[in-house]
Each structure stands twice: as C-alpha cells, then as structure tokens.
Design an enzyme around this catalytic site. Structure first.
Site, PDB file in Angstrom:
ATOM      1  N   LYS A  77       0.843  -1.201   0.000  1.00 25.94           N
ATOM      2  CA  LYS A  77       0.000   0.000   0.000  1.00 25.94           C
ATOM      3  C   LYS A  77       0.873   1.244   0.000  1.00 25.94           C
ATOM      4  CE  LYS A  77      -3.936   1.800   2.739  1.00 25.94           C
ATOM      5  NZ  LYS A  77      -4.717   1.586   3.980  1.00 25.94           N
ATOM      6  N   SER A 173      -9.595   1.407   3.512  1.00 22.74           N
ATOM      7  CA  SER A 173      -8.865   2.208   2.566  1.00 22.74           C
ATOM      8  C   SER A 173      -7.796   1.447   1.778  1.00 22.74           C
ATOM      9  CB  SER A 173      -8.184   3.377   3.286  1.00 22.74           C
ATOM     10  OG  SER A 173      -7.286   2.883   4.236  1.00 22.74           O
ATOM     11  N   SER A 197      -9.490  -0.923   7.730  1.00 28.22           N
ATOM     12  CA  SER A 197      -9.030  -0.665   6.366  1.00 28.22           C
ATOM     13  C   SER A 197      -8.385  -1.821   5.637  1.00 28.22           C
ATOM     14  CB  SER A 197      -8.045   0.507   6.370  1.00 28.22           C
ATOM     15  OG  SER A 197      -8.740   1.699   6.603  1.00 28.22           O
TER      16      SER A 197
END
Lengths: 525, 478
Positions: A77, A173, A197
């Site tokens: 990420k 997210s 997330s």
C-alpha cells in the site's frame, strides 16, 4: 527462513524450477497492464522488480532460496515507505516524494527475497472506506468484471456504458492492495488497518485480510493515521499464505517502541479437524442496524457450521459497541491533527508558491496539499485537543475506549476463544451509489463492525465466505485474543476449508494475448 | 528613538534605586511612588539546559556544536513521514541489547542526576506528551516533552548572594524547583530580512533538553542571576550539561509580576531572548520597574511574552507571540512510559547496565558546589565569600583549558570596564542620596566614601574605587 511444513504451491513450483521468478514477475507485470482499468496500482516498479526477480532466480539456481517468499511477487500500500520509490499516500502533499528508506515490513519482505511489484492505491492518507478519495482516482473491484457478478447484476444489454457505470467499489482504505491480490497481479499485499481498512476491502474483494494484534508488527515506515491503533495489514488469497507472511513480519523492532519485546516464533498452521473444544462467541451488538439480511443469514449459517461440528457457540454481549464509532471519531481525528502537523512544505512534499510569510505558506501548502477529508479531520481533531475541550472529548473518549477494550477482556475471560461477526453490513456497492454520501458518513457506517478491534488492539481476520445475490463476495470476521494469532488463524483456516469460497472468474482482455482464463493456482503456499 | 531612550533611562534610574532598596532590606518589598502602596515583585524562571550527550534524545544523530548546517539530521529529526522516536546510536550489538532502545539513556541519567542534586523526588514512572505549534524550526509541528508527569518534581536550590557593601555578608536563599522535564530541542532559524527568507538549521532539532522550572520565589534580577549561576555550577559539576549560555546550552526565560503585599499575584509576563546572566538581572529588574510604572500610572499588565532587547536594555512585546497559544497537549502515542528503578524495585535478574537505577546514580553523585564550599570554609576557616573565589581557582586547577580570564568572565568576576555603565550607576547613587550629596557639597568630603561604598555594592565589588571616586567628584562638581 521458515521451517518446512507442507509444500507450497507456487513456492514449490519455483523451487522445483517449474516456473522461474522472472517468468512469474513478468506474468504479474503483464497482468497489471491488462488490469490497468482497476486502478489498483499507483506506481509499478517494473525495473527494480525484474532485478529482484533475477537475483531470486540466481539463488534458486544455487539451491539457496531465502525462504518461502523468495521470488514471490508482492505489492505494498502506498502509505508504506519503500526506498527509491515514490510514496504518495494518494495525496498531492506527497506526490513525487521519493522515500529514502524502507519501512521495516518492506525491508523484511525484501530480505526474504520477495519481489516488490509496486505501490497500491488507497483513500488519501488512508482516510476512507471506499478507496475512492485519493488523487489518483478510485479503485475498481475486480469482481465488477467477474462472470459471477455479470451474470447476476449487469442488465441483459451488456453494453460498454453499463459495464462502465456498474462497477463496484473495493471498500477501503486498502482497496488497491485488496484488488491486486484479488486479480492475481500479486500473491500477497500489505495494507494498513486503523478502523477496518484491511478487513473491509478484503471482504468486498473476496480475499483474506488479517489485522494483527497491535504491537506485533512494526509500524516504522508506515505513514501514520492513528499511532495508537494503526497496524500493518496482510492481504492474501488463503489463510495459510497470511500465516506465512505474518511469520516474516512479526517481531520486536527497536525502531518502533510500541512493538512487544517478547521473541516471536513463526508457526505452521495445524490442520484442525476437531473443533469440539472451541468456544465461539456471537456478539449480539454486531447485529447492527443496516446489516443486510443476506449477511445475517450467512453469519447464522456459519454459527451453525461450528455448532454442528461440535463447537460450543454462545451469544455474548459487548455492551459498549455502540459508542465505538463516536469514540473512534474523537481519538482518530485528534491523532490525525497531530500527525499531519509535520506537513508544512518545508522539509519535503508539496510546497505552495505562496511566500508572503511563513504562516501564509503553511496555510496555502496545506490547503492545496490535503483533500477536504483530511482537512476536515485535522480541524475536528484540533478542536477536540483545545484546552477547553480536552477533558470532555479526548479524555472522555480514552475512558470509553478502555470500556470497549474491557468488554472483550470480560468475554474472553469467560471462556470464549474466538468471536465470529460479519465484516461488513452489505456486499460492495456500485461506485455511483457510494459517492452519493460523503466520506465521513460512509466511514461511520462501514467501520462499525471492524473498528472496535482496533480500539482494543485485538487481532482480527476476514475470511471470504460466500457470494451475495448480486454475485459479489461476502466475508465473515473472526476476532481473537491478544497475540493469539496462531489460534485465530487455525480457526480461520478450518472455516475457510468448510466454506470453499469460489474462485473469481475474471473476464479481462490480456495485455499480450487473447482473453484471460482464470488461473488455477491462486495461492503461493 | 531618543525619546524612547530617555524614557528607558528614566525607568533604569528608578530600577537601580529600587534594586538598591531590594538589596538593602534583603527582602522583597519595593517602595511605591510617594504616597502609594509598596510593591512585591515576583520572579520565576524556566531554564532549558542542553544535556551533555553524544547523541540526540530520540534518534541516534550526533550532537555537536557549530557543525555544518543540516549535517547532523536523521530522518526522524527531519520529521520524515513514517519515522518514530527511538534510539539507535550505532553502538555494538551487545550494548544495544542492554540499552532501552527507546530513548537516549544518557539523557535520562543526566535528568536523574540533576533531579537528585536539586533535592527532587524522581518519578519512577514519567510520561511523554506532544506540544503542538507551527514554527519553521519545529519540523514535526510538535515538540515531544513531559507535561503531565515529568521525570522529577518538588526540589529546591539554595544559592547565596551578598547583601551590604562589602562582599562580607552572604545570605543564603532558596528557590523551589517545581519540576524537571525531558524534552526535545528545536532547530535554529535565522531570519534574513534583506532577502525575505528564513534559513533553517535542524542540527539542534531533537537534542535532549532538561527544562528546570523554578517557582516564583525570587524577587529581583540579582536573585534570579544568583540562582542561575548556582544551577550552572551544579550542572557543570554533575556533567549533565555544560550550561554555557553563550553557546546556547543554557537558556533562561523569566516570569515576572508585581502585586501589593497581601494581595493576589499580579498578571505575569514572560521575558525571553536573554543571552547572559548579566542580561537576566537587567531584564528582570527592568520588567519589574516597567510593570510598577505601568500600574502606578493606572495601566494594566498584559499576560504576554516580551523579548529583552540588550541594546536598549528594555523589554518589548514579541510580535509573533500575540494572543494566547493553545498547545493542544496530547500524550505521545509512540512512547511507552519511562520506567526507572531503585534498589527496592530493581528486578532480581537485571543489573544497573540494563536499566536506570536511581539509587545507583545517587551513590555516585559528585560533591556539589555548595558542599565543596562548605568543606573549604570548615577545613580552612576562610570566609564564605572567599570560597567562591577558591572554587574558580579549583576550576583552573582542573585544567579544563580555560584561562583565568575566561573563568572570570564566565563567573562574572571581572571589573566593569564600561565607563558609561559606571557613570550611570554613579548618577543613580547620587540621585538616591540627596542628603549625602548636600553634605558633600557643603564641605563634608568624608561622606563621599559612603557614596563610593554604595557604588561598590551596586557593582558587587567590581568597580575600581579610584575611578569611581573620580566619576563621583566630577558629577558632584557639575
């Protein structure tokens, strides 16, 4: 390096020379190109990935692979620092920022020979539950392009426009990482989990999403959202893979004072056959308003599954669950306001052209660099931290947090081993529908089932369970006791075996040749 | 400018007079304008002492004075995103394992030593907080400090000053130490107004500081100066800080207020930008006088921060510190509580190398200056004030490489060379001794000696009596 255990599929294939690290890397890079419309990757580090693959190949050639992860393509990420690669957090504030160092978890993956394909897309600074609010645009759920979804949801006309407007979100997210794993462009990905997330997008994308116990995995190099709740998250296609990655990443890091000192021993997951000694708790408060009847039914079936296999399944209560969203809002925004204070344009990142004074430069830089979600949280957080508000908001929220954590302590103390809950309220919604509500509303809705585990610092995992009526993945969540990841993953693995979640039948035109056929080997382990 | 200077010098004249009165009574009450109620000045100090250590508080960066700009800055010091406070000083693996790894052990020991030397209670568990404000030399937008539970509390510092005209009567005073806290230093910023830019050097960012908070138990500049001098000696004796103000290793902010006896404390101002102990005394005395004048003229005192202007000898409001700052204190989530041990609480399997043991440190504290002086007095039967001088010689003997001149300058023992300053003092004494002046003018020359004595006392024996006599005579003949 990990000890033996059962042979791992792709890893075994690499070892036996049936496929080379370079071939594997190239295949993934090609697939990334074919699935570019998913917008899962912000940066693809093609050159360095191929170099890493070459090095891995040499090691296999010598018969000296570093471990199970050697040569395995992974993605990270874009809120983790990776040296020499842009780390943007999907924000204008850090666009073009090249990290000078590796996050500890990135370093550990590289030390095991993993091949870093690139950095994945997210909500700006990890604030959001849709992976829709970053400057590089929203991530598309690969299941939008699956035969399963198309058969059930897309109108008969099958026109381009319909496909275009009907795609569903990944959740967030860590949507980019979830999509990357789900679409086979990598075998494992790192996400982060502050309020859900990692687990939320895992549920929507039909992959395993593990949130480890707070303090088990180093946060050094993870650009923080809420220092007291953030953890690096692990996304894989099966529970065994998650255990392997966990084994690589967990352990004390002197660079992160919040990691525990005890020595961590990586474990192999036993193949549980007898669940009769297990006690599964079903927290009644997780039957939350807005929970879809589908998911409720699936949850109920899962409980029955355990019961029929001989486990003890009991209803439990976590009475302070309903305060957790509000409590989270106060503590999260307060820490965000603090953590974002460093973004002033002076040392790194975006700097505004406004230069009338230092103050005006700061103000313009931050207005230009942050989206309104980030700015909103900063303002809220600073409000709660004002001297006159601190007692009523921050201190109060910390006290409520303690109560929420105590709920779990009581329940686990009463003999329950694992909690079983839904991960999300529904399956993934279409993007056009999702954006009708603002980020804050969505986050408050979507975090409700995942967020208490972050408050209490507990480990939790999403296991893909079944498909909804619309042909989209639905997952269920297991919450375990502090630092009892082995037990948590063992139970999750048993459950995974029972439900046999179907493989995605991705219909995508390949970059190099012809239509894409779904891969047989989904996991690397 | 001229008018301002005249105004300031007027304030100064009165400041000297009041200072004289303060010393004479050895107490804390200043006369008001004739007919008005007397004033009690109240002075507290916040002192930042840079810890003498090789590396910074929460990062392994080196600490070194006058290094090339931005050459001693780690990723954490520059607040690069994703970095966390920790301490990796690159020492051998064996030593690494023994150290806490969280924060600089040496800094903790320095704070404990200082706390013990100042008779503080050492908190076996202390906490870290974030103090938020935006400034160019604060890269993270917050400073890590100890606001809620600092490492040491409730101590005291004894210091001596001489009252009377000869250095023959020393009086010992005590100031309470509220607390000592560990915190990060900020970087340095230089304002280049000609190019409208600010130059930022982060070498100092993250260096360990001890903030020593002295309660408002002092009453004038002289007391503040004496207290700081004694603290300086103590820090240097312990080795916890080199405490040289000129090198920024010791920074002092003064909190000043005045009130009528028996009433509540008045509104206080904070005075910053004080660069020497001499200026500290001046700044405090000026500010006391300014506040008294303001209040006697019917004005009010604002709770503001003022800067000491050493050229003009006065305090001015600091423009960028208008309005009260809300620092939005928050616990530092990346640091666990700092745990210290003593002989009782030390776990059986740990030795002093692995943890910080307060008792172990206590046993090894060197003799503090006050103890050394007392020993000298007792052993050799000398006068206390001479023991101060001998300590200077003792420091010379230590062979630190300081010349006598340097020591004398540091300890403020040299003669005042500035003629203007001497003239000012002489004038002030003349102004304050109407009767004596009349007597001298009437022919009684012996009274001149009294004036000389007053000047001597005012300058703490640092004026040349021959020169003083000349100046006084000149002025009296005008």
């Amino acid at each position: 390096a990990l000890k033996g255990g059962s042979p791992f599929q792709v890893s075994a294939a690499l070892k036996e020379g049936r496929v080379t690290p370079t071939e594997l890397c190239q295949k993934c890079l090609s697939l990334i190109k074919s699935t570019k419309f998913l917008n899962a990757y912000i940066t693809v580090a093609e050159e360095t990935a191929l170099k890493q693959a070459e090095e891995s190949e040499k090691r296999y050639g010598r018969g000296q692979p570093l471990g199970v992860l050697d040569g395995i393509p992974v993605a990270v990420k874009d809120n983790f620092n990776a040296a020499g690669i842009e780390t943007t957090c999907a924000s204008k504030m850090l666009k073009g920022y090249i990290s000078p160092y590796n996050a500890t978890v990135v370093q550990k993956l590289l030390d095991q020979g993993a091949v870093l394909l690139g950095k994945t897309n997210l909500d700006e600074f990890a604030m959001g539950s849709g992976s829709t609010d970053g400057i590089f645009g929203p991530v598309r759920n690969p299941w939008s392009y699956s035969r399963q979804y198309k058969e059930k949801s897309v109108p008969k006309s099958h026109s381009q426009e319909d496909e275009e407007s009907n795609w569903v979100i990944t959740g967030g997210s860590s949507g980019g990482s979830a999509a990357a794993v789900s679409s086979f462009t990598c075998f494992a990905a790192l996400g982060s989990d502050t309020g859900g997330s990692t687990r939320n997008p895992a549920a929507h994308c039909g992959v395993v999403g593990l949130k480890p116990t707070y303090g088990l995995i180093s946060r050094h190099g993870l650009i923080p959202l809420v220092n007291s709740m953030d953890v690096p998250g692990i996304l894989t296609r099966c529970v065994d893979d998650a255990a392997v990655v966990l084994g690589t990443l967990a352990g004390h890091d002197p660079k992160d004072s919040t990691t525990i000192q005890d020595n961590f021993k990586p474990f192999d997951l036993p193949n549980l056959t007898d669940v009769s000694k297990l006690s599964i708790g079903i927290p009644k408060e997780y039957h939350a308003p807005g929970l879809s009847s589908e998911i409720l039914s699936l949850w109920s079936k899962a409980a029955d599954l355990f019961k029929n296999a001989g486990a003890k399944v009991i209803e439990v209560s976590l009475p302070h669950t309903r305060y957790s969203i509000v409590c989270y809002h106060v503590l999260c925004t307060a820490e965000v306001a603090s953590n974002m204070a460093r973004f002033d344009g002076l040392e790194y990142g975006h700097r505004s052209d406004m230069n009338k004074s230092t103050e005006s430069m700061y103000a313009a830089t931050r207005r230009e660099g942050f989206n309104d979600v980030v700015r909103g949280r900063i303002l809220s957080g600073n409000y709660f931290l004002l001297k006159q508000n601190y007692e009523n908001y921050f201190i109060k929220a910390q006290k409520v947090r303690r109560l929420i954590a105590n709920d779990f302590v009581k329940v686990f103390g009463s003999g329950v081993d694992i909690l079983l809950t839904p991960t999300t309220l529904s399956d993934a919604v279409p993007y056009m529908e999702f954006i009708k509500e603002d980020n804050r509303t969505r986050s408050a809705q979507d975090d409700i089932l995942t967020q208490a585990a972050n408050m209490a610092g507990l480990p939790a995992i999403n296991v893909p369970t079944g498909l909804s009526e619309r042909g989209l993945p639905v997952g269920l969540q297991f919450i375990g006791q502090s630092f009892q990841e082995k037990q948590l993953l063992t139970v999750a693995k048993w459950f995974e075996k029972q439900v046999k979640f179907p493989m995605i039948q991705l219909e995508v035109k390949r970059h190099d040749h012809g239509a894409f056929q779904h891969q047989k080997s989904a996991s690397f382990s | 400018m001229a008018a301002a200077a005249r105004g300031y010098s007027g304030v100064w004249r009165r400041a000297w007079q009041r200072a004289v009165a303060c010393n004479a009574r050895g107490g804390a009450v200043l006369a008001g304008k004739s007919g008005l109620a007397p004033w009690v000045p109240v002075v507290g100090l916040e002192i930042h002492a840079q810890i003498s250590s090789n590396s910074k508080l929460f990062s392994g960066s080196q600490v070194q004075f006058a290094a090339p700009p931005n050459s001693l800055v780690s990723f954490f010091d520059a607040s690069l995103p994703g970095t966390l406070p920790s301490h990796q000083n690159g020492s051998s693996a064996v030593v690494q394992k023994l150290l806490t790894g969280v924060l600089n052990r040496r800094c903790v020991e320095a704070a404990v030593m200082t706390g013990l030397a100042l008779n503080c209670s050492i908190n076996k568990k202390s906490l870290f907080d974030r103090k938020h404000y935006f400034y160019a030399d604060l890269p993270a937008g917050y400073q890590i400090t100890q606001q809620r539970v600092p490492i040491a509390v409730n101590g005291s510092l004894s210091y001596s000053l001489c009252i009377d005209n000869k250095m023959s009567q020393m009086v010992t005073k005590t100031v309470r130490i509220k607390q000592i806290q560990l915190e990060q230093d900020s970087g340095k910023s230089l304002h280049d107004d000609t190019r409208s830019q600010t130059l930022v050097d982060l070498n100092r960012a993250g260096v360990g500081l001890m903030e020593v908070v002295m309660e408002p138990d002092m009453c004038c500049g002289e007391e503040a100066a004496a207290a700081v001098r004694e603290l300086q000696l103590i820090l240097q004796t312990l080795g916890s800080s080199q405490a040289v103000m000129a090198e920024g290793q010791l920074r002092v902010d003064a909190n000043v207020s005045v009130h009528h006896p028996g009433e509540h404390y008045g509104v206080r101002t904070e005075v910053k930008n004080i660069n020497s102990i001499r200026f500290l005394a001046k700044a405090v005395d000026y500010e006391i006088e300014r506040q008294i004048e303001e209040l006697e003229n019917g004005g009010t005192i604002l709770n503001e921060t003022r800067a000491f202007d050493s050229k003009l000898g006065c305090t001015v409001p600091m423009r960028d510190k208008e309005g009260k700052q809300d620092y939005r204190f928050m616990p530092e989530p990346n640091l666990p509580p700092l745990i210290l041990y003593d002989a009782k609480s030390l776990p059986a399997n740990m030795n002093h190398q692995q943890v910080v043991n307060i008792d172990w440190i206590h046993e090894r504290l060197p003799d503090l200056p006050s103890v050394k002086r007392a020993k000298l007095v007792e052993q050799y039967g000398i006068l206390p004030e001479h023991s101060f001088t001998l300590l200077v010689l003792a420091e010379l003997w230590k062979g630190e490489g300081k010349t006598p001149l340097e020591i004398v300058k540091e300890k403020k023992l040299e003669l005042i060379q500035d003629q203007k300053e001497l003239e000012q003092i002489c004038q002030a004494v003349i102004d304050g001794q109407e009767n004596e002046v009349m007597a001298i003018k009437a022919g009684n020359r012996k009274v001149l000696n009294k004036l000389i004595g007053l000047v001597q006392r005012e300058t703490q024996g640092r004026s040349n009596p021959v020169l003083v006599k000349q100046l006084l005579e000149k002025k009296l003949s005008e």
